[in-house]
Design a protein around this motif. Structure first.
Motif, short mmCIF file in Angstrom:
data_model
loop_
_atom_site.label_atom_id
_atom_site.label_comp_id
_atom_site.label_asym_id
_atom_site.label_seq_id
_atom_site.Cartn_x
_atom_site.Cartn_y
_atom_site.Cartn_z
N LEU A 51 0.81 -1.22 0.00
CA LEU A 51 0.00 0.00 0.00
C LEU A 51 0.85 1.27 0.00
N GLU A 52 2.00 1.20 0.68
CA GLU A 52 2.86 2.37 0.84
C GLU A 52 4.32 1.93 0.69
N PRO A 53 4.94 2.22 -0.46
CA PRO A 53 6.31 1.73 -0.70
C PRO A 53 7.37 2.37 0.19
N ASP A 54 7.07 3.53 0.76
CA ASP A 54 8.05 4.21 1.60
C ASP A 54 8.09 3.54 2.98
N LEU A 55 9.26 2.94 3.35
CA LEU A 55 9.36 2.19 4.60
C LEU A 55 9.17 3.09 5.82
N GLY A 56 9.66 4.32 5.74
CA GLY A 56 9.50 5.25 6.86
C GLY A 56 8.04 5.53 7.14
N ARG A 57 7.27 5.76 6.09
CA ARG A 57 5.84 6.02 6.28
C ARG A 57 5.11 4.76 6.74
N CYS A 58 5.57 3.59 6.26
CA CYS A 58 4.96 2.33 6.71
C CYS A 58 5.08 2.19 8.22
N MET A 59 6.25 2.52 8.75
CA MET A 59 6.45 2.39 10.20
C MET A 59 5.66 3.46 10.95
N ALA A 60 5.65 4.67 10.42
CA ALA A 60 4.96 5.76 11.11
C ALA A 60 3.45 5.61 11.06
N GLU A 61 2.94 5.02 9.99
CA GLU A 61 1.50 4.92 9.79
C GLU A 61 1.03 3.46 9.78
N ALA A 62 1.73 2.62 10.53
CA ALA A 62 1.44 1.18 10.49
C ALA A 62 0.01 0.86 10.88
N GLY A 63 -0.54 1.55 11.88
CA GLY A 63 -1.89 1.25 12.33
C GLY A 63 -2.95 1.45 11.26
N PRO A 64 -3.07 2.66 10.71
CA PRO A 64 -4.07 2.87 9.64
C PRO A 64 -3.85 1.98 8.43
N LEU A 65 -2.57 1.75 8.07
CA LEU A 65 -2.30 0.90 6.92
C LEU A 65 -2.74 -0.55 7.19
N LEU A 66 -2.57 -1.02 8.41
CA LEU A 66 -3.02 -2.36 8.76
C LEU A 66 -4.54 -2.49 8.63
N GLU A 67 -5.25 -1.46 9.04
CA GLU A 67 -6.71 -1.50 8.90
C GLU A 67 -7.10 -1.60 7.42
N ARG A 68 -6.39 -0.88 6.57
CA ARG A 68 -6.66 -0.96 5.14
C ARG A 68 -6.34 -2.35 4.60
N LEU A 69 -5.22 -2.93 5.04
CA LEU A 69 -4.88 -4.29 4.61
C LEU A 69 -5.95 -5.28 5.03
N ALA A 70 -6.42 -5.12 6.27
CA ALA A 70 -7.44 -6.04 6.78
C ALA A 70 -8.72 -5.95 5.95
N ALA A 71 -9.06 -4.76 5.52
CA ALA A 71 -10.23 -4.60 4.66
C ALA A 71 -10.04 -5.32 3.33
N VAL A 72 -8.80 -5.28 2.80
CA VAL A 72 -8.49 -6.02 1.57
C VAL A 72 -8.66 -7.52 1.79
N ILE A 73 -8.17 -8.00 2.94
CA ILE A 73 -8.31 -9.42 3.26
C ILE A 73 -9.79 -9.81 3.33
N ALA A 74 -10.58 -8.99 4.01
CA ALA A 74 -12.01 -9.28 4.16
C ALA A 74 -12.70 -9.36 2.80
N ALA A 75 -12.31 -8.46 1.90
CA ALA A 75 -12.93 -8.47 0.58
C ALA A 75 -12.48 -9.68 -0.25
N GLU A 76 -11.16 -9.95 -0.27
CA GLU A 76 -10.66 -11.04 -1.09
C GLU A 76 -11.10 -12.40 -0.57
N ARG A 77 -11.22 -12.51 0.74
CA ARG A 77 -11.63 -13.79 1.33
C ARG A 77 -13.15 -13.88 1.49
#
Length: 388
Positions: free
Chosen positions: A359-385
């Protein structure tokens, strides 16, 4: 009919605790979820136990440099089902690299605070002590730990040794006359490290450089740990130790798999606490009640900060996947980044992995924004599964 998703991740180191990861994933899934933060015995083990209902006990202990630190262990009183009072002691809480106030101290760092945590749990009435080994700052063979429990490590003149692994080269005698009474207490080391104490695969050679040891330091520390093993063997008959099936252990405790864990604390746990060494993630999943929580699940979501080659060596996500497979429940993983191929994941029992870097190729932003990004990933999982 399967009704819930079991969310059982390890921490995202440097970003989120395991409990925070589980909460974010559960929120993003948008379906009934059971949160079960997990750990493999290293950093975050106390946090995971606390999130699963253990009480957090904090006290001031000796840190790796000798300065006081506030450390914690997890406590669970005796259960109505008859399980004995249990303490989960995480070495990294008292003697971890994260407890160093400055640079590394490879020759003088001590495990003394770990023994103080154990002693407090024993005073509370622990019937079982689970010792999680990982993230250690010391290579002292567990000398500090046993000193905190009442052992005296003496030189030729009868003087107490100073702290740290290097001092062990002067060890002449171990006096256990004042050692704590640990009879009736079960000690379990939760660790996936199978290194012996000494030699090219031992505590100093393999892990010393990670703690700041130079090649010369490694040579000195290996010799000092050898002195500890020799004195302990000579004075306490450790060479005659046997495995649990009754077969002799020809190399003694020092040669046992896991003796080199955490700078040799594994050796001290075997030799002086008569501990069992169990696979870290497997034992902790059992302790935290994974088998009960996975019943009725239609999916397990596990994960950790980096899914890489190290993940395949007994780390939490693979342990979770194996446990879920025994229950017949499919597994997917979330992570900060992944370097494992789809084939490697499949062999480990993980059907798919979802990385923050997708979702976010920048590693620094991934670490800083891990929480919101995880929620987005979880939504992707819910949709795909097709969970919703």
């Amino acid at each position: 009919m399967a009704e819930h998703v079991l969310v059982a991740p390890d921490k995202f180191k440097g970003s989120l605790t395991a409990a925070q990861v589980a909460a974010r994933v559960a929120a993003g899934l948008g379906v009934p979820a059971v949160e079960l933060p997990v750990a493999d015995g290293g950093d975050g083990t106390v946090d995971a136990a606390e999130a699963c209902g253990f009480e957090r006990v904090e006290l001031e202990v000796t840190g790796p440099t000798g300065a006081p630190v506030t450390a914690a262990y997890a406590w669970r009183a005796a259960t109505p089902e008859g399980d004995r009072p249990t303490a989960v002691v995480e070495l990294a809480e008292a003697a971890g690299l994260r407890r160093l106030p400055g640079g590394p101290e490879p020759l003088t760092a001590t495990s003394h605070g770990v023994g103080e945590l154990i002693a407090d749990a024993v005073r509370r009435g622990a019937g079982r002590v689970v010792l999680g080994l990982g993230g250690s700052a010391c290579t002292d063979g567990g000398a500090g730990m046993v000193q905190a429990l009442g052992a005296r490590l003496l030189d030729e003149s009868g003087a107490e040794l100073e702290r740290g692994g290097a001092a062990l080269r002067k060890l002449a005698r171990i006096d256990l006359s004042g050692f704590a009474d640990l009879r009736g207490i079960e000690f379990v080391v939760a660790s996936d490290v199978d290194n012996p104490l000494l030699g090219p695969h031992g505590a100093a050679a393999v892990y010393g450089p990670q703690k700041g040891a130079t090649p010369g330091d490694v040579t000195l520390l290996d010799a000092a740990l050898g002195r500890l093993a020799a004195v302990a063997t000579q004075t306490h008959g450790l060479l005659g130790a046997v495995e649990h099936d009754g077969t002799p252990r020809p190399m003694g405790v020092a040669g046992a798999p896991g003796a080199g864990a955490a700078g040799g604390v594994g050796f001290a746990a075997l030799a002086f606490l008569h501990a069992d060494i169990r696979p870290g993630i497997d034992y902790l999943l059992d302790l935290l009640g994974f088998d009960e929580r996975v019943k009725g699940a239609r999916l397990v979501v596990t994960g950790e900060g980096s899914l890489d080659e190290q993940s395949l060596r007994g780390k939490a996500p693979v342990g979770v996947a194996q446990a879920a497979a025994r229950a017949g429940v499919p597994v997917v993983a979330v992570c900060g980044r992944r370097t494992l191929s789809d084939e490697q994941l499949a062999e480990a029992g993980i059907e798919a992995a979802y990385a923050l870097t997708d979702l976010e190729p920048d590693l620094g932003r991934c670490m800083a924004e891990a929480g919101p990004l995880l929620e987005r990933l979880a939504a992707v999982i819910a949709a795909e599964r097709r969970l919703t």
